[in-house]
Motif scaffolding. Structure first.
Motif, PDB file in Angstrom:
ATOM      1  N   PHE B 151       0.390  -0.549   3.642  1.00  0.00           N
ATOM      2  CA  PHE B 151       1.446  -1.540   3.423  1.00  0.00           C
ATOM      3  C   PHE B 151       0.974  -2.639   2.478  1.00  0.00           C
ATOM      4  O   PHE B 151       1.666  -3.018   1.534  1.00  0.00           O
ATOM      5  CB  PHE B 151       1.893  -2.152   4.759  1.00  0.00           C
ATOM      6  CG  PHE B 151       2.534  -3.497   4.600  1.00  0.00           C
ATOM      7  CD1 PHE B 151       3.803  -3.613   4.047  1.00  0.00           C
ATOM      8  CD2 PHE B 151       1.854  -4.662   4.951  1.00  0.00           C
ATOM      9  CE1 PHE B 151       4.388  -4.866   3.864  1.00  0.00           C
ATOM     10  CE2 PHE B 151       2.429  -5.915   4.771  1.00  0.00           C
ATOM     11  CZ  PHE B 151       3.693  -6.011   4.217  1.00  0.00           C
ATOM     12  N   SER B 152      -0.228  -3.137   2.727  1.00  0.00           N
ATOM     13  CA  SER B 152      -0.716  -4.281   1.966  1.00  0.00           C
ATOM     14  C   SER B 152      -0.863  -3.937   0.481  1.00  0.00           C
ATOM     15  O   SER B 152      -0.350  -4.647  -0.393  1.00  0.00           O
ATOM     16  CB  SER B 152      -2.047  -4.742   2.570  1.00  0.00           C
ATOM     17  OG  SER B 152      -2.520  -5.863   1.873  1.00  0.00           O
ATOM     18  N   VAL B 153      -1.518  -2.830   0.198  1.00  0.00           N
ATOM     19  CA  VAL B 153      -1.756  -2.469  -1.205  1.00  0.00           C
ATOM     20  C   VAL B 153      -0.452  -2.073  -1.898  1.00  0.00           C
ATOM     21  O   VAL B 153      -0.144  -2.538  -3.002  1.00  0.00           O
ATOM     22  CB  VAL B 153      -2.805  -1.327  -1.300  1.00  0.00           C
ATOM     23  CG1 VAL B 153      -2.968  -0.869  -2.740  1.00  0.00           C
ATOM     24  CG2 VAL B 153      -4.144  -1.789  -0.728  1.00  0.00           C
ATOM     25  N   SER B 155       2.622  -2.921  -1.179  1.00  0.00           N
ATOM     26  CA  SER B 155       3.546  -4.050  -1.364  1.00  0.00           C
ATOM     27  C   SER B 155       3.225  -4.800  -2.642  1.00  0.00           C
ATOM     28  O   SER B 155       4.122  -5.199  -3.386  1.00  0.00           O
ATOM     29  CB  SER B 155       3.445  -5.046  -0.209  1.00  0.00           C
ATOM     30  OG  SER B 155       3.849  -4.438   0.974  1.00  0.00           O
ATOM     31  N   THR B 156       1.940  -5.003  -2.869  1.00  0.00           N
ATOM     32  CA  THR B 156       1.540  -5.683  -4.104  1.00  0.00           C
ATOM     33  C   THR B 156       1.930  -4.855  -5.327  1.00  0.00           C
ATOM     34  O   THR B 156       2.530  -5.371  -6.270  1.00  0.00           O
ATOM     35  CB  THR B 156       0.025  -5.953  -4.091  1.00  0.00           C
ATOM     36  OG1 THR B 156      -0.259  -6.846  -3.020  1.00  0.00           O
ATOM     37  CG2 THR B 156      -0.441  -6.579  -5.395  1.00  0.00           C
TER      38      THR B 156
END
Lengths: 189, 189
Positions: B151-153, B155-156
């Motif tokens: 999710f974190s990577v 989303s960016t």
């Protein structure tokens, strides 16, 4: 949890409809129908769709501003400040994912409060940037391009509203700490 | 750079209008007006707004799929694969920010190609997830929750279309390498 007032119930239902259909497509009539009340009785509590949008977005934006004010003033390292910023985003988003969808997608429909919202957002980003800059100056944060770091971390935090609703059994403490680890320490060993 | 065909010019102009006004609000008449031609002559090149949307989104999605296929098969570490995924997103987005806005905001308006798009997206996410899982298994990537890392990577990377247009003097190589550093190594010293 305290009882929602009728006004809060209207605002929360509206946020859900804005998320599903887009702000422009939702009418006060749709909102009344969704709540199972007459359109006329909506107006006892709220004057317009614009007032609802303003309430959703400005109250969230002010929560972020208040949270950032506390974090800025805390006597802790910049890395600890970043962890608190992550926690702030997880908490506010988990508490109101529909409202956060509106904040992200509908802010351009704000009328007289639009400039105020944009000013809060710019100040927030600037405070965030200053945490990174101070962290670089104090040797806590790597000296990579500040704007790339700001963009990368903020993009993830601003996307939480898309992702949190898909998670079952959300543990906000656990998510905050995992996300802080990934954003701050990266993913390589 | 080779000359755009008239058809490509229509598609690129449409992507710009979709970004500015939203897919639903744009008419073929608006598109003709923006191009300074008659609506009737649009139809010599393209049959409908839906055909344009399909062309924008499906060609981008297929570019991501092709890029991921090459990366998957490469005989390199999982960290190097992630760097190549970052580069893939920067390159595709820098090349077509309007199209990427459509991909992000308008995919739900796809008609018969919607399921195909969703299948490509799910397969892409799954390939991305497998790079992370294999990295964890081989001791290259930290053993934090895989979904949080994904999710974190992602989303960016999926937010690049919002950010790249604001950058002056974009150097895609430099941006890719800075972003890889931040996403992979994090920001702390």
């Amino acid at each position: 949890m305290r009882q929602e007032t009728r006004r809060e119930e209207i605002i929360n239902t509206a946020a859900k409809l804005f998320k599903e259909k887009g702000y422009s497509a939702v009418t006060m009539r749709d909102l009344a129908a969704e709540m199972g009340i007459k359109a006329a009785s909506l107006y006892n509590h709220i004057s317009s769709k614009q007032e609802i949008l303003k309430e959703i977005i400005i109250s969230l934006a002010e929560n972020f501003t208040k949270g950032m004010q506390n974090i800025k003033q805390a006597n802790i390292s910049n890395i600890d400040k970043l962890e608190k910023v992550v926690q702030l985003h997880v908490d506010i988003t988990a508490n109101n994912t529909y409202g956060m969808a509106s904040l992200n997608n509908d802010w351009m429909h704000l009328e007289e409060k639009r400039d105020y919202y944009l000013a809060l957002r710019a100040a927030y980003e600037n405070d965030f940037r200053n945490v990174l800059i101070d962290g670089v100056n104090k040797g806590e944060i790597v000296n990579v391009n500040i704007e790339v770091m700001l963009f990368s971390v903020l993009s993830t935090l601003r996307s939480l509203y898309l992702w949190i609703p898909k998670k079952e059994d959300l543990d906000t403490q656990l998510l905050s700490s995992q996300l802080s680890k990934v954003l701050i320490n990266g993913i390589n060993i």
